[in-house]
Design an enzyme around this catalytic site. Structure first.
Site, PDB file in Angstrom:
ATOM      1  N   ALA A 168     -14.744  -3.558  26.982  1.00  0.00           N
ATOM      2  CA  ALA A 168     -13.675  -2.647  27.401  1.00  0.00           C
ATOM      3  C   ALA A 168     -12.945  -2.079  26.181  1.00  0.00           C
ATOM      4  O   ALA A 168     -13.096  -2.577  25.064  1.00  0.00           O
ATOM      5  CB  ALA A 168     -12.698  -3.406  28.287  1.00  0.00           C
ATOM      6  N   PHE A 169     -12.116  -1.059  26.426  1.00  0.00           N
ATOM      7  CA  PHE A 169     -11.399  -0.393  25.326  1.00  0.00           C
ATOM      8  C   PHE A 169     -10.371  -1.311  24.669  1.00  0.00           C
ATOM      9  O   PHE A 169     -10.039  -1.141  23.506  1.00  0.00           O
ATOM     10  CB  PHE A 169     -10.690   0.873  25.852  1.00  0.00           C
ATOM     11  CG  PHE A 169      -9.413   0.578  26.600  1.00  0.00           C
ATOM     12  CD1 PHE A 169      -8.209   0.446  25.922  1.00  0.00           C
ATOM     13  CD2 PHE A 169      -9.417   0.376  27.975  1.00  0.00           C
ATOM     14  CE1 PHE A 169      -7.032   0.129  26.596  1.00  0.00           C
ATOM     15  CE2 PHE A 169      -8.250   0.065  28.656  1.00  0.00           C
ATOM     16  CZ  PHE A 169      -7.054  -0.058  27.965  1.00  0.00           C
TER      17      PHE A 169
ATOM     18  N   LYS B 197     -22.868  -1.951  24.646  1.00  0.00           N
ATOM     19  CA  LYS B 197     -22.254  -0.676  25.048  1.00  0.00           C
ATOM     20  C   LYS B 197     -20.746  -0.894  25.108  1.00  0.00           C
ATOM     21  O   LYS B 197     -20.252  -1.607  25.976  1.00  0.00           O
ATOM     22  CB  LYS B 197     -22.757  -0.215  26.419  1.00  0.00           C
ATOM     23  CG  LYS B 197     -22.216   1.166  26.801  1.00  0.00           C
ATOM     24  CD  LYS B 197     -22.245   1.435  28.286  1.00  0.00           C
ATOM     25  CE  LYS B 197     -20.958   1.115  28.995  1.00  0.00           C
ATOM     26  NZ  LYS B 197     -19.785   1.921  28.636  1.00  0.00           N
TER      27      LYS B 197
ATOM     28  N   GLY C  35     -14.195  -5.821  31.921  1.00  0.00           N
ATOM     29  CA  GLY C  35     -13.577  -4.585  32.394  1.00  0.00           C
ATOM     30  C   GLY C  35     -12.842  -4.834  33.689  1.00  0.00           C
ATOM     31  O   GLY C  35     -12.490  -5.977  34.003  1.00  0.00           O
TER      32      GLY C  35
ATOM     33  N   GLU D  50     -15.848 -10.924  32.944  1.00  0.00           N
ATOM     34  CA  GLU D  50     -14.450 -11.102  32.514  1.00  0.00           C
ATOM     35  C   GLU D  50     -13.684  -9.922  33.074  1.00  0.00           C
ATOM     36  O   GLU D  50     -13.646  -8.858  32.471  1.00  0.00           O
ATOM     37  CB  GLU D  50     -14.349 -11.072  30.985  1.00  0.00           C
ATOM     38  CG  GLU D  50     -15.059 -12.174  30.263  1.00  0.00           C
ATOM     39  CD  GLU D  50     -14.421 -13.534  30.431  1.00  0.00           C
ATOM     40  OE1 GLU D  50     -13.320 -13.625  31.022  1.00  0.00           O
ATOM     41  OE2 GLU D  50     -15.036 -14.508  29.983  1.00  0.00           O
TER      42      GLU D  50
ATOM     43  N   CYS E 152      -5.962  -8.275  29.168  1.00  0.00           N
ATOM     44  CA  CYS E 152      -6.218  -8.849  30.494  1.00  0.00           C
ATOM     45  C   CYS E 152      -5.369 -10.095  30.685  1.00  0.00           C
ATOM     46  O   CYS E 152      -5.156 -10.543  31.805  1.00  0.00           O
ATOM     47  CB  CYS E 152      -7.701  -9.108  30.701  1.00  0.00           C
ATOM     48  SG  CYS E 152      -8.437 -10.071  29.422  1.00  0.00           S
ATOM     49  N   THR E 153      -4.837 -10.642  29.582  1.00  0.00           N
ATOM     50  CA  THR E 153      -3.969 -11.818  29.657  1.00  0.00           C
ATOM     51  C   THR E 153      -2.476 -11.464  29.664  1.00  0.00           C
ATOM     52  O   THR E 153      -1.630 -12.368  29.615  1.00  0.00           O
ATOM     53  CB  THR E 153      -4.243 -12.732  28.443  1.00  0.00           C
ATOM     54  OG1 THR E 153      -4.178 -11.919  27.266  1.00  0.00           O
ATOM     55  CG2 THR E 153      -5.590 -13.413  28.525  1.00  0.00           C
TER      56      THR E 153
ATOM     57  N   GLY F 112      -3.041 -14.464  24.066  1.00  0.00           N
ATOM     58  CA  GLY F 112      -3.194 -15.016  22.726  1.00  0.00           C
ATOM     59  C   GLY F 112      -3.955 -16.326  22.685  1.00  0.00           C
ATOM     60  O   GLY F 112      -3.637 -17.226  21.893  1.00  0.00           O
ATOM     61  N   ALA F 113      -5.004 -16.441  23.509  1.00  0.00           N
ATOM     62  CA  ALA F 113      -5.812 -17.664  23.523  1.00  0.00           C
ATOM     63  C   ALA F 113      -6.588 -17.824  22.219  1.00  0.00           C
ATOM     64  O   ALA F 113      -6.957 -16.847  21.573  1.00  0.00           O
ATOM     65  CB  ALA F 113      -6.788 -17.621  24.694  1.00  0.00           C
TER      66      ALA F 113
HETATM   67  C1  UN1 Z   1      -8.736  -9.342  26.822  1.00  0.00           C
HETATM   68  O1  UN1 Z   1      -7.614  -8.928  27.075  1.00  0.00           O
HETATM   69  O2  UN1 Z   1      -9.744  -8.747  27.303  1.00  0.00           O
HETATM   70  O3  UN1 Z   1      -6.091 -14.327  24.903  1.00  0.00           O
HETATM   71  C2  UN1 Z   1      -9.021 -10.475  25.918  1.00  0.00           C
HETATM   72  C3  UN1 Z   1      -5.938 -13.184  24.471  1.00  0.00           C
HETATM   73  C4  UN1 Z   1      -6.978 -12.645  23.526  1.00  0.00           C
HETATM   74  C5  UN1 Z   1      -8.136 -12.082  24.256  1.00  0.00           C
HETATM   75  C6  UN1 Z   1      -7.799 -11.094  25.335  1.00  0.00           C
HETATM   76  N1  UN1 Z   1      -7.410 -13.709  22.660  1.00  0.00           N
HETATM   77  O4  UN1 Z   1      -4.983 -12.497  24.773  1.00  0.00           O
END
Ligand code: UN1
Length: 511
Positions: free
Chosen positions: A165-166, A190, A246, A268, A302-303, A461-462
Protein backbone atom coordinates in the site's frame (compact mmCIF):
# COMPACT_ATOMS: atom_id res chain seq x y z
CA UNK A 1 9.87 18.88 -18.59
CA UNK A 2 11.27 21.57 -16.39
CA UNK A 3 8.19 21.68 -14.13
CA UNK A 4 9.10 18.30 -12.65
CA UNK A 5 10.65 18.64 -9.18
CA UNK A 6 13.45 16.26 -10.17
CA UNK A 7 14.77 18.93 -12.52
CA UNK A 8 15.07 21.55 -9.82
CA UNK A 9 18.50 21.92 -8.17
CA UNK A 10 17.18 21.39 -4.62
CA UNK A 11 15.89 17.95 -5.61
CA UNK A 12 19.06 16.81 -7.36
CA UNK A 13 19.56 14.27 -4.53
CA UNK A 14 16.84 12.17 -6.20
CA UNK A 15 19.43 11.31 -8.84
CA UNK A 16 21.59 9.68 -6.16
CA UNK A 17 18.79 7.12 -5.90
CA UNK A 18 19.09 6.49 -9.64
CA UNK A 19 15.88 8.35 -10.44
CA UNK A 20 15.33 10.38 -13.61
CA UNK A 21 12.49 12.33 -15.25
CA UNK A 22 11.17 9.13 -16.80
CA UNK A 23 11.76 5.90 -14.94
CA UNK A 24 11.19 2.33 -15.91
CA UNK A 25 8.81 0.53 -13.57
CA UNK A 26 9.55 -3.04 -14.55
CA UNK A 27 12.56 -5.02 -13.40
CA UNK A 28 13.26 -8.69 -14.01
CA UNK A 29 17.00 -8.65 -14.51
CA UNK A 30 16.59 -5.91 -17.08
CA UNK A 31 14.53 -2.74 -16.83
CA UNK A 32 11.41 -2.01 -18.87
CA UNK A 33 7.96 -0.45 -18.77
CA UNK A 34 5.75 -0.20 -21.83
CA UNK A 35 2.52 0.52 -19.97
CA UNK A 36 0.82 3.65 -18.75
CA UNK A 37 3.04 6.52 -17.68
CA UNK A 38 2.21 7.55 -14.11
CA UNK A 39 3.35 10.85 -12.64
CA UNK A 40 4.19 10.89 -8.94
CA UNK A 41 3.03 13.98 -7.08
CA UNK A 42 4.31 15.48 -3.87
CA UNK A 43 1.39 15.51 -1.38
CA UNK A 44 2.93 18.57 0.30
CA UNK A 45 2.20 20.82 -2.71
CA UNK A 46 0.82 18.53 -5.44
CA UNK A 47 3.78 19.34 -7.68
CA UNK A 48 4.84 16.55 -10.07
CA UNK A 49 8.08 14.86 -8.98
CA UNK A 50 8.93 12.51 -11.87
CA UNK A 51 7.28 9.82 -13.98
CA UNK A 52 7.24 6.00 -13.95
CA UNK A 53 6.37 3.74 -16.87
CA UNK A 54 4.18 0.94 -15.57
CA UNK A 55 4.11 -2.72 -16.64
CA UNK A 56 1.87 -4.09 -19.38
CA UNK A 57 0.29 -7.52 -18.88
CA UNK A 58 2.76 -8.94 -21.40
CA UNK A 59 5.65 -7.59 -19.36
CA UNK A 60 4.03 -9.01 -16.23
CA UNK A 61 3.89 -12.47 -17.85
CA UNK A 62 7.47 -12.27 -19.00
CA UNK A 63 8.55 -11.18 -15.51
CA UNK A 64 6.78 -14.11 -13.84
CA UNK A 65 8.53 -16.49 -16.25
CA UNK A 66 11.91 -14.96 -15.50
CA UNK A 67 11.27 -15.04 -11.75
CA UNK A 68 10.34 -18.72 -11.99
CA UNK A 69 13.57 -19.40 -13.90
CA UNK A 70 15.57 -17.47 -11.30
CA UNK A 71 13.99 -19.57 -8.56
CA UNK A 72 15.75 -22.67 -9.90
CA UNK A 73 19.07 -21.04 -9.02
CA UNK A 74 18.03 -19.33 -5.81
CA UNK A 75 16.36 -22.41 -4.27
CA UNK A 76 19.61 -24.38 -4.57
CA UNK A 77 21.64 -21.84 -2.59
CA UNK A 78 21.94 -22.86 1.07
CA UNK A 79 19.77 -20.74 3.39
CA UNK A 80 22.72 -19.16 5.30
CA UNK A 81 24.22 -18.10 1.95
CA UNK A 82 20.88 -16.57 1.01
CA UNK A 83 21.05 -14.85 4.38
CA UNK A 84 24.42 -13.38 3.36
CA UNK A 85 22.75 -11.78 0.31
CA UNK A 86 20.01 -10.37 2.55
CA UNK A 87 22.74 -9.01 4.84
CA UNK A 88 24.17 -7.16 1.84
CA UNK A 89 20.71 -5.78 1.01
CA UNK A 90 20.45 -4.45 4.58
CA UNK A 91 23.87 -2.85 4.28
CA UNK A 92 23.04 -1.28 0.92
CA UNK A 93 19.86 0.17 2.44
CA UNK A 94 21.80 1.52 5.42
CA UNK A 95 23.94 3.57 3.05
CA UNK A 96 20.86 5.12 1.45
CA UNK A 97 18.66 5.38 4.53
CA UNK A 98 18.47 9.19 4.63
CA UNK A 99 17.93 9.51 0.89
CA UNK A 100 15.21 6.86 0.79
CA UNK A 101 13.55 8.31 3.88
CA UNK A 102 13.59 11.70 2.20
CA UNK A 103 12.03 10.25 -0.96
CA UNK A 104 9.27 8.76 1.17
CA UNK A 105 8.57 12.16 2.69
CA UNK A 106 8.43 13.71 -0.73
CA UNK A 107 6.30 11.06 -2.44
CA UNK A 108 4.17 9.53 0.34
CA UNK A 109 4.01 12.63 2.52
CA UNK A 110 5.08 11.19 5.87
CA UNK A 111 7.44 13.28 7.98
CA UNK A 112 11.18 12.79 7.63
CA UNK A 113 11.79 10.86 10.86
CA UNK A 114 8.99 8.48 9.96
CA UNK A 115 10.32 8.06 6.43
CA UNK A 116 13.77 7.21 7.77
CA UNK A 117 12.18 5.02 10.45
CA UNK A 118 10.42 3.04 7.79
CA UNK A 119 13.62 2.29 5.91
CA UNK A 120 15.06 1.33 9.31
CA UNK A 121 12.30 -1.32 9.55
CA UNK A 122 13.56 -2.87 6.29
CA UNK A 123 17.15 -2.76 7.60
CA UNK A 124 16.04 -4.37 10.88
CA UNK A 125 14.11 -7.16 9.18
CA UNK A 126 17.17 -7.87 7.01
CA UNK A 127 19.25 -8.33 10.17
CA UNK A 128 16.53 -10.48 11.65
CA UNK A 129 16.30 -12.59 8.47
CA UNK A 130 20.08 -13.13 8.39
CA UNK A 131 19.87 -14.78 11.82
CA UNK A 132 16.77 -16.67 10.84
CA UNK A 133 18.54 -18.10 7.80
CA UNK A 134 20.55 -20.27 10.19
CA UNK A 135 17.72 -21.41 12.45
CA UNK A 136 14.59 -22.06 10.41
CA UNK A 137 13.51 -25.66 10.15
CA UNK A 138 11.28 -28.28 11.63
CA UNK A 139 11.55 -30.74 14.47
CA UNK A 140 12.49 -34.40 14.36
CA UNK A 141 9.55 -36.07 16.06
CA UNK A 142 9.43 -39.42 17.85
CA UNK A 143 7.98 -42.10 15.57
CA UNK A 144 5.70 -44.72 17.11
CA UNK A 145 7.25 -47.32 14.79
CA UNK A 146 10.63 -48.96 15.42
CA UNK A 147 13.28 -48.14 12.84
CA UNK A 148 11.38 -45.11 11.56
CA UNK A 149 12.22 -41.41 11.55
CA UNK A 150 9.54 -38.72 11.57
CA UNK A 151 10.90 -35.44 10.24
CA UNK A 152 9.34 -32.10 9.44
CA UNK A 153 10.88 -30.57 6.35
CA UNK A 154 10.25 -26.96 5.27
CA UNK A 155 10.64 -25.88 1.64
CA UNK A 156 10.11 -22.54 -0.10
CA UNK A 157 6.69 -22.01 -1.70
CA UNK A 158 8.32 -20.62 -4.88
CA UNK A 159 7.18 -17.22 -6.15
CA UNK A 160 5.80 -14.69 -3.67
CA UNK A 161 3.68 -11.88 -5.15
CA UNK A 162 3.90 -8.84 -2.86
CA UNK A 163 1.26 -6.14 -3.22
CA UNK A 164 1.86 -3.18 -0.93
CA UNK A 165 0.00 0.00 0.00
CA UNK A 166 0.97 3.68 -0.32
CA UNK A 167 1.29 4.27 3.42
CA UNK A 168 4.27 1.98 4.08
CA UNK A 169 5.89 1.83 0.65
CA UNK A 170 9.22 0.46 1.94
CA UNK A 171 8.80 -1.43 5.23
CA UNK A 172 5.97 -3.74 4.22
CA UNK A 173 7.84 -4.81 1.09
CA UNK A 174 10.93 -5.26 3.26
CA UNK A 175 9.20 -7.55 5.78
CA UNK A 176 7.99 -9.78 2.98
CA UNK A 177 11.10 -9.58 0.84
CA UNK A 178 13.70 -10.38 3.51
CA UNK A 179 11.80 -13.35 4.93
CA UNK A 180 10.70 -14.71 1.55
CA UNK A 181 14.31 -14.58 0.34
CA UNK A 182 15.95 -16.45 3.19
CA UNK A 183 13.20 -19.07 2.93
CA UNK A 184 14.31 -19.66 -0.68
CA UNK A 185 11.59 -17.83 -2.57
CA UNK A 186 11.75 -15.31 -5.35
CA UNK A 187 9.64 -12.13 -5.15
CA UNK A 188 7.51 -10.10 -7.51
CA UNK A 189 6.53 -6.70 -6.13
CA UNK A 190 3.71 -4.37 -7.08
CA UNK A 191 3.66 -1.25 -4.92
CA UNK A 192 0.96 1.42 -4.92
CA UNK A 193 0.92 3.41 -8.21
CA UNK A 194 1.18 6.69 -6.27
CA UNK A 195 4.48 5.61 -4.68
CA UNK A 196 6.07 4.14 -7.81
CA UNK A 197 9.26 6.19 -7.46
CA UNK A 198 9.89 4.60 -4.07
CA UNK A 199 9.33 1.12 -5.55
CA UNK A 200 11.81 1.88 -8.33
CA UNK A 201 14.43 3.37 -5.96
CA UNK A 202 14.23 0.40 -3.56
CA UNK A 203 14.41 -2.10 -6.41
CA UNK A 204 17.50 -0.40 -7.81
CA UNK A 205 19.28 -0.82 -4.46
CA UNK A 206 18.26 -4.48 -4.17
CA UNK A 207 19.02 -5.25 -7.82
CA UNK A 208 22.57 -3.96 -7.46
CA UNK A 209 23.23 -6.52 -4.72
CA UNK A 210 22.11 -9.39 -6.97
CA UNK A 211 24.10 -8.05 -9.91
CA UNK A 212 27.24 -7.69 -7.75
CA UNK A 213 26.83 -11.31 -6.67
CA UNK A 214 26.25 -12.46 -10.26
CA UNK A 215 22.79 -13.71 -9.38
CA UNK A 216 19.67 -13.21 -11.53
CA UNK A 217 18.00 -9.86 -10.79
CA UNK A 218 14.61 -11.51 -11.36
CA UNK A 219 14.94 -12.98 -7.85
CA UNK A 220 13.52 -9.62 -6.76
CA UNK A 221 11.30 -8.51 -9.63
CA UNK A 222 9.16 -5.40 -9.89
CA UNK A 223 6.05 -4.74 -11.96
CA UNK A 224 4.67 -1.30 -11.20
CA UNK A 225 1.00 -1.11 -12.04
CA UNK A 226 -2.55 -0.67 -10.93
CA UNK A 227 -5.53 -2.97 -10.47
CA UNK A 228 -4.77 -4.82 -13.72
CA UNK A 229 -1.43 -6.08 -12.41
CA UNK A 230 -2.87 -6.73 -8.93
CA UNK A 231 -5.64 -8.77 -10.48
CA UNK A 232 -3.18 -10.72 -12.63
CA UNK A 233 -1.13 -11.61 -9.54
CA UNK A 234 -4.25 -12.72 -7.61
CA UNK A 235 -5.44 -14.99 -10.42
CA UNK A 236 -2.06 -16.36 -11.48
CA UNK A 237 -1.52 -20.03 -10.58
CA UNK A 238 2.22 -19.42 -10.96
CA UNK A 239 2.20 -17.08 -7.96
CA UNK A 240 2.48 -19.45 -5.04
CA UNK A 241 1.80 -16.94 -2.27
CA UNK A 242 0.05 -13.59 -2.56
CA UNK A 243 0.94 -11.19 0.23
CA UNK A 244 -1.49 -8.29 0.10
CA UNK A 245 -1.52 -5.13 2.23
CA UNK A 246 -4.34 -2.65 1.68
CA UNK A 247 -7.99 -1.98 2.35
CA UNK A 248 -10.39 -4.63 3.60
CA UNK A 249 -12.55 -4.16 0.48
CA UNK A 250 -9.78 -4.78 -2.03
CA UNK A 251 -8.27 -7.46 0.21
CA UNK A 252 -11.50 -9.38 0.13
CA UNK A 253 -11.55 -9.38 -3.69
CA UNK A 254 -7.91 -10.48 -3.80
CA UNK A 255 -8.55 -13.21 -1.22
CA UNK A 256 -11.52 -14.60 -3.16
CA UNK A 257 -9.53 -14.74 -6.38
CA UNK A 258 -6.59 -16.45 -4.71
CA UNK A 259 -8.88 -18.88 -2.91
CA UNK A 260 -10.63 -19.75 -6.16
CA UNK A 261 -7.37 -21.34 -7.32
CA UNK A 262 -6.49 -22.65 -3.83
CA UNK A 263 -3.49 -20.36 -3.73
CA UNK A 264 -1.91 -19.17 -0.52
CA UNK A 265 -2.51 -15.70 0.78
CA UNK A 266 -1.25 -13.43 3.52
CA UNK A 267 -3.54 -10.50 4.22
CA UNK A 268 -2.83 -7.27 6.12
CA UNK A 269 -6.03 -5.26 5.82
CA UNK A 270 -7.77 -2.43 7.65
CA UNK A 271 -7.68 -1.62 11.33
CA UNK A 272 -9.94 0.37 13.63
CA UNK A 273 -7.74 0.56 16.66
CA UNK A 274 -8.75 1.67 20.12
CA UNK A 275 -6.89 3.02 23.13
CA UNK A 276 -8.61 2.54 26.48
CA UNK A 277 -7.54 4.74 29.39
CA UNK A 278 -8.54 3.62 32.90
CA UNK A 279 -8.82 5.86 35.92
CA UNK A 280 -5.65 4.37 37.47
CA UNK A 281 -3.44 5.02 34.43
CA UNK A 282 -0.19 6.96 34.53
CA UNK A 283 -1.72 9.96 32.76
CA UNK A 284 1.68 11.41 31.82
CA UNK A 285 2.01 8.58 29.27
CA UNK A 286 -1.41 9.08 27.75
CA UNK A 287 -1.14 12.39 25.86
CA UNK A 288 2.12 11.62 24.01
CA UNK A 289 0.90 8.11 23.22
CA UNK A 290 -2.43 9.24 21.81
CA UNK A 291 -0.74 12.01 19.88
CA UNK A 292 1.69 9.62 18.20
CA UNK A 293 -0.97 6.99 17.54
CA UNK A 294 -3.68 9.34 16.23
CA UNK A 295 -1.71 12.15 14.54
CA UNK A 296 1.45 10.27 13.51
CA UNK A 297 1.71 9.65 9.75
CA UNK A 298 -1.31 12.02 9.55
CA UNK A 299 -3.55 9.16 10.67
CA UNK A 300 -2.58 6.98 7.71
CA UNK A 301 -1.18 3.92 9.47
CA UNK A 302 -3.23 0.76 9.62
CA UNK A 303 -2.28 0.88 13.32
CA UNK A 304 -3.49 4.48 13.82
CA UNK A 305 -5.68 4.98 16.91
CA UNK A 306 -9.13 6.01 15.72
CA UNK A 307 -11.15 5.34 18.90
CA UNK A 308 -10.23 6.59 22.37
CA UNK A 309 -12.25 5.21 25.28
CA UNK A 310 -11.77 7.30 28.43
CA UNK A 311 -13.02 6.41 31.87
CA UNK A 312 -15.71 8.95 32.74
CA UNK A 313 -13.76 10.19 35.78
CA UNK A 314 -10.81 11.37 33.65
CA UNK A 315 -12.58 12.10 30.36
CA UNK A 316 -12.68 15.89 30.57
CA UNK A 317 -9.15 16.22 31.90
CA UNK A 318 -7.65 14.14 29.10
CA UNK A 319 -9.71 15.79 26.37
CA UNK A 320 -8.43 19.15 27.60
CA UNK A 321 -4.81 17.98 27.66
CA UNK A 322 -5.15 16.46 24.20
CA UNK A 323 -6.72 19.62 22.78
CA UNK A 324 -3.75 21.62 24.06
CA UNK A 325 -1.33 19.13 22.56
CA UNK A 326 -3.18 19.11 19.23
CA UNK A 327 -3.03 22.91 19.11
CA UNK A 328 0.76 22.71 19.24
CA UNK A 329 1.20 20.15 16.47
CA UNK A 330 3.41 21.67 13.79
CA UNK A 331 1.65 20.92 10.51
CA UNK A 332 3.52 21.51 7.29
CA UNK A 333 6.16 20.39 4.83
CA UNK A 334 6.84 16.75 5.70
CA UNK A 335 10.47 17.14 4.63
CA UNK A 336 11.08 20.02 7.08
CA UNK A 337 12.88 18.69 10.17
CA UNK A 338 10.50 20.06 12.83
CA UNK A 339 7.16 19.11 11.22
CA UNK A 340 5.03 16.66 13.20
CA UNK A 341 2.08 16.26 10.86
CA UNK A 342 2.39 16.21 7.09
CA UNK A 343 -0.29 16.16 4.41
CA UNK A 344 -2.69 13.39 3.46
CA UNK A 345 -1.45 11.34 0.55
CA UNK A 346 -4.02 12.41 -2.06
CA UNK A 347 -6.79 14.90 -2.75
CA UNK A 348 -9.32 12.05 -2.53
CA UNK A 349 -8.12 11.39 1.03
CA UNK A 350 -8.97 15.01 1.89
CA UNK A 351 -12.50 14.43 0.56
CA UNK A 352 -12.81 11.28 2.66
CA UNK A 353 -11.65 13.22 5.73
CA UNK A 354 -14.26 15.92 5.16
CA UNK A 355 -17.08 13.48 4.59
CA UNK A 356 -16.15 11.52 7.74
CA UNK A 357 -16.23 14.72 9.83
CA UNK A 358 -19.63 15.61 8.34
CA UNK A 359 -21.04 12.13 8.94
CA UNK A 360 -19.74 12.16 12.52
CA UNK A 361 -21.50 15.50 13.13
CA UNK A 362 -24.74 14.09 11.72
CA UNK A 363 -24.41 11.10 14.04
CA UNK A 364 -24.18 13.36 17.10
CA UNK A 365 -20.47 14.14 17.28
CA UNK A 366 -18.96 17.45 18.37
CA UNK A 367 -15.68 18.74 16.98
CA UNK A 368 -13.42 19.59 19.92
CA UNK A 369 -10.52 20.60 17.71
CA UNK A 370 -9.67 20.45 14.03
CA UNK A 371 -12.29 19.37 11.51
CA UNK A 372 -11.19 21.57 8.64
CA UNK A 373 -9.07 21.49 5.52
CA UNK A 374 -6.08 23.82 5.76
CA UNK A 375 -6.01 26.53 3.14
CA UNK A 376 -2.57 26.08 1.61
CA UNK A 377 -1.15 24.11 -1.32
CA UNK A 378 -1.02 20.35 -0.69
CA UNK A 379 -3.44 17.95 0.96
CA UNK A 380 -3.37 19.34 4.49
CA UNK A 381 -6.12 18.79 7.05
CA UNK A 382 -6.36 19.60 10.73
CA UNK A 383 -5.90 16.68 13.12
CA UNK A 384 -9.34 16.27 14.65
CA UNK A 385 -10.84 15.22 17.97
CA UNK A 386 -14.55 14.48 18.18
CA UNK A 387 -16.58 13.70 21.29
CA UNK A 388 -20.18 12.81 22.02
CA UNK A 389 -20.55 9.92 19.58
CA UNK A 390 -22.02 6.57 20.59
CA UNK A 391 -19.47 3.73 20.73
CA UNK A 392 -21.44 1.96 17.99
CA UNK A 393 -22.16 4.94 15.71
CA UNK A 394 -21.64 3.92 12.08
CA UNK A 395 -18.75 6.36 11.54
CA UNK A 396 -16.94 5.10 14.64
CA UNK A 397 -16.96 1.60 13.18
CA UNK A 398 -15.53 2.78 9.87
CA UNK A 399 -11.80 3.10 9.14
CA UNK A 400 -11.18 6.54 7.64
CA UNK A 401 -7.52 6.92 6.69
CA UNK A 402 -7.12 10.40 8.21
CA UNK A 403 -6.24 11.97 11.58
CA UNK A 404 -9.70 11.83 13.16
CA UNK A 405 -10.03 10.56 16.72
CA UNK A 406 -13.43 9.67 18.21
CA UNK A 407 -13.35 10.08 22.01
CA UNK A 408 -15.95 8.12 23.96
CA UNK A 409 -16.71 7.88 27.72
CA UNK A 410 -17.00 4.54 29.47
CA UNK A 411 -17.88 3.35 32.98
CA UNK A 412 -16.67 -0.25 33.36
CA UNK A 413 -13.82 -2.46 32.19
CA UNK A 414 -16.32 -4.92 30.80
CA UNK A 415 -17.94 -2.38 28.52
CA UNK A 416 -14.60 -0.90 27.39
CA UNK A 417 -13.24 -4.33 26.43
CA UNK A 418 -16.50 -5.16 24.64
CA UNK A 419 -16.39 -1.88 22.69
CA UNK A 420 -12.78 -2.53 21.71
CA UNK A 421 -13.86 -5.86 20.19
CA UNK A 422 -17.19 -4.90 18.64
CA UNK A 423 -15.75 -3.53 15.37
CA UNK A 424 -15.19 -5.74 12.33
CA UNK A 425 -11.44 -5.05 12.24
CA UNK A 426 -8.98 -6.59 14.70
CA UNK A 427 -5.51 -5.17 14.23
CA UNK A 428 -4.18 -3.18 17.20
CA UNK A 429 -5.36 -2.18 20.67
CA UNK A 430 -3.94 -0.58 23.83
CA UNK A 431 -4.92 -0.07 27.43
CA UNK A 432 -3.42 2.35 29.92
CA UNK A 433 -3.58 1.04 33.45
CA UNK A 434 -1.42 -0.01 36.39
CA UNK A 435 -3.78 -2.77 37.50
CA UNK A 436 -2.00 -6.11 37.06
CA UNK A 437 -5.19 -8.16 37.09
CA UNK A 438 -6.72 -5.96 34.42
CA UNK A 439 -3.58 -6.24 32.27
CA UNK A 440 -3.79 -10.02 32.25
CA UNK A 441 -7.56 -9.99 31.65
CA UNK A 442 -6.81 -7.75 28.63
CA UNK A 443 -4.27 -10.27 27.29
CA UNK A 444 -6.54 -13.23 28.02
CA UNK A 445 -9.43 -14.97 26.27
CA UNK A 446 -12.00 -12.32 27.23
CA UNK A 447 -9.68 -9.39 26.58
CA UNK A 448 -8.67 -7.79 23.29
CA UNK A 449 -9.40 -9.87 20.17
CA UNK A 450 -6.73 -8.05 18.12
CA UNK A 451 -3.44 -9.28 16.69
CA UNK A 452 -1.55 -6.54 18.54
CA UNK A 453 -2.46 -6.17 22.20
CA UNK A 454 -0.55 -3.43 24.03
CA UNK A 455 -0.31 -2.04 27.54
CA UNK A 456 0.80 1.54 28.31
CA UNK A 457 2.08 2.18 24.78
CA UNK A 458 0.38 3.48 21.60
CA UNK A 459 -1.42 1.22 19.09
CA UNK A 460 1.10 2.07 16.36
CA UNK A 461 4.83 1.67 16.08
CA UNK A 462 5.24 -2.10 16.45
CA UNK A 463 8.74 -3.59 16.49
CA UNK A 464 9.78 -6.02 13.75
CA UNK A 465 10.60 -8.85 16.17
CA UNK A 466 6.96 -9.72 16.84
CA UNK A 467 4.45 -11.12 14.38
CA UNK A 468 2.53 -8.21 12.84
CA UNK A 469 -1.09 -8.52 11.72
CA UNK A 470 -4.64 -8.86 12.91
CA UNK A 471 -7.82 -10.86 13.14
CA UNK A 472 -11.30 -10.72 11.61
CA UNK A 473 -11.58 -8.23 8.72
CA UNK A 474 -7.91 -7.36 9.16
CA UNK A 475 -7.32 -10.62 7.32
CA UNK A 476 -5.59 -12.95 9.79
CA UNK A 477 -2.11 -12.69 8.24
CA UNK A 478 1.13 -12.32 10.20
CA UNK A 479 4.26 -10.74 8.80
CA UNK A 480 7.64 -9.71 10.13
CA UNK A 481 8.94 -11.44 13.29
CA UNK A 482 8.24 -14.49 15.44
CA UNK A 483 7.31 -17.50 13.27
CA UNK A 484 5.83 -15.46 10.39
CA UNK A 485 8.48 -17.06 8.15
CA UNK A 486 6.30 -20.17 8.08
CA UNK A 487 3.87 -18.38 5.73
CA UNK A 488 6.60 -18.33 3.10
CA UNK A 489 7.30 -22.06 3.24
CA UNK A 490 5.44 -25.31 2.77
CA UNK A 491 5.74 -28.08 5.34
CA UNK A 492 6.29 -31.72 4.53
CA UNK A 493 5.88 -34.41 7.16
CA UNK A 494 8.40 -37.05 6.17
CA UNK A 495 8.35 -40.61 7.49
CA UNK A 496 11.43 -42.67 6.68
CA UNK A 497 11.64 -46.41 7.31
CA UNK A 498 15.25 -47.47 7.87
CA UNK A 499 14.37 -50.95 9.16
CA UNK A 500 13.78 -54.23 7.37
CA UNK A 501 10.17 -54.52 8.61
CA UNK A 502 6.98 -52.75 7.69
CA UNK A 503 5.11 -52.00 10.92
CA UNK A 504 1.99 -49.92 10.27
CA UNK A 505 0.87 -46.98 12.35
CA UNK A 506 -1.94 -47.43 14.85
CA UNK A 507 -0.77 -51.06 15.21
CA UNK A 508 -2.76 -52.17 12.14
CA UNK A 509 -1.97 -55.67 10.87
CA UNK A 510 -2.80 -55.84 7.16
CA UNK A 511 -2.16 -59.43 6.11
C1 UN1 B 1 0.93 -0.24 8.29
O1 UN1 B 1 0.35 0.75 8.70
O2 UN1 B 1 0.56 -0.77 7.19
O3 UN1 B 1 3.26 -0.71 13.75
C2 UN1 B 1 2.10 -0.85 8.95
C3 UN1 B 1 3.38 0.22 12.96
C4 UN1 B 1 4.39 0.08 11.85
C5 UN1 B 1 3.83 -0.66 10.70
C6 UN1 B 1 2.51 -0.15 10.19
N1 UN1 B 1 5.54 -0.61 12.37
O4 UN1 B 1 2.73 1.25 13.06
Amino acid sequence: MSSLLINQPEYSWLKELGLKEDNEGVYNGTWGGKGEVVTSYCPGNNAPIARVKQATLDEYNETVNKAKEAWKIWADIPAPKRGEIVRQIGDALRKKIKLLGHLESLEMGKILVEGVGEVQEYVDICDYAVGLSRIIGGPILPSERPGHALIEQWNPVGLVGIITAFNFPVAVYGWNNALALICGNVCLWKGAPTTSLTSVAVTKIVAQVFEDNKLPGAICSLTCGGADIGNAIAKDERVDLVSFTGSTNVGKQVALKVQERFGRKLLELGGNNAIIVFEDADLSLVTPSVLFAAVGTAGQRCTTARRLFLHESIHDEIVEKLSKAYAQVRIGDPCAPDTLCGPLHTKQAVEMYLSAVEQAKCEGGTVVCGGKVIDRPGNFVEPTIMTGLAHDAAIVHKETFAPILYVIKFKTEEEAFAWNNEVKQGLSSSIFTKDLGRIFRWLGPKGSDCGLVNVNIPTSGAEIGGAFGGEKHTGGGRESGSDSWKHYMRRSTCTINYSKDLPLAQGIKFQ
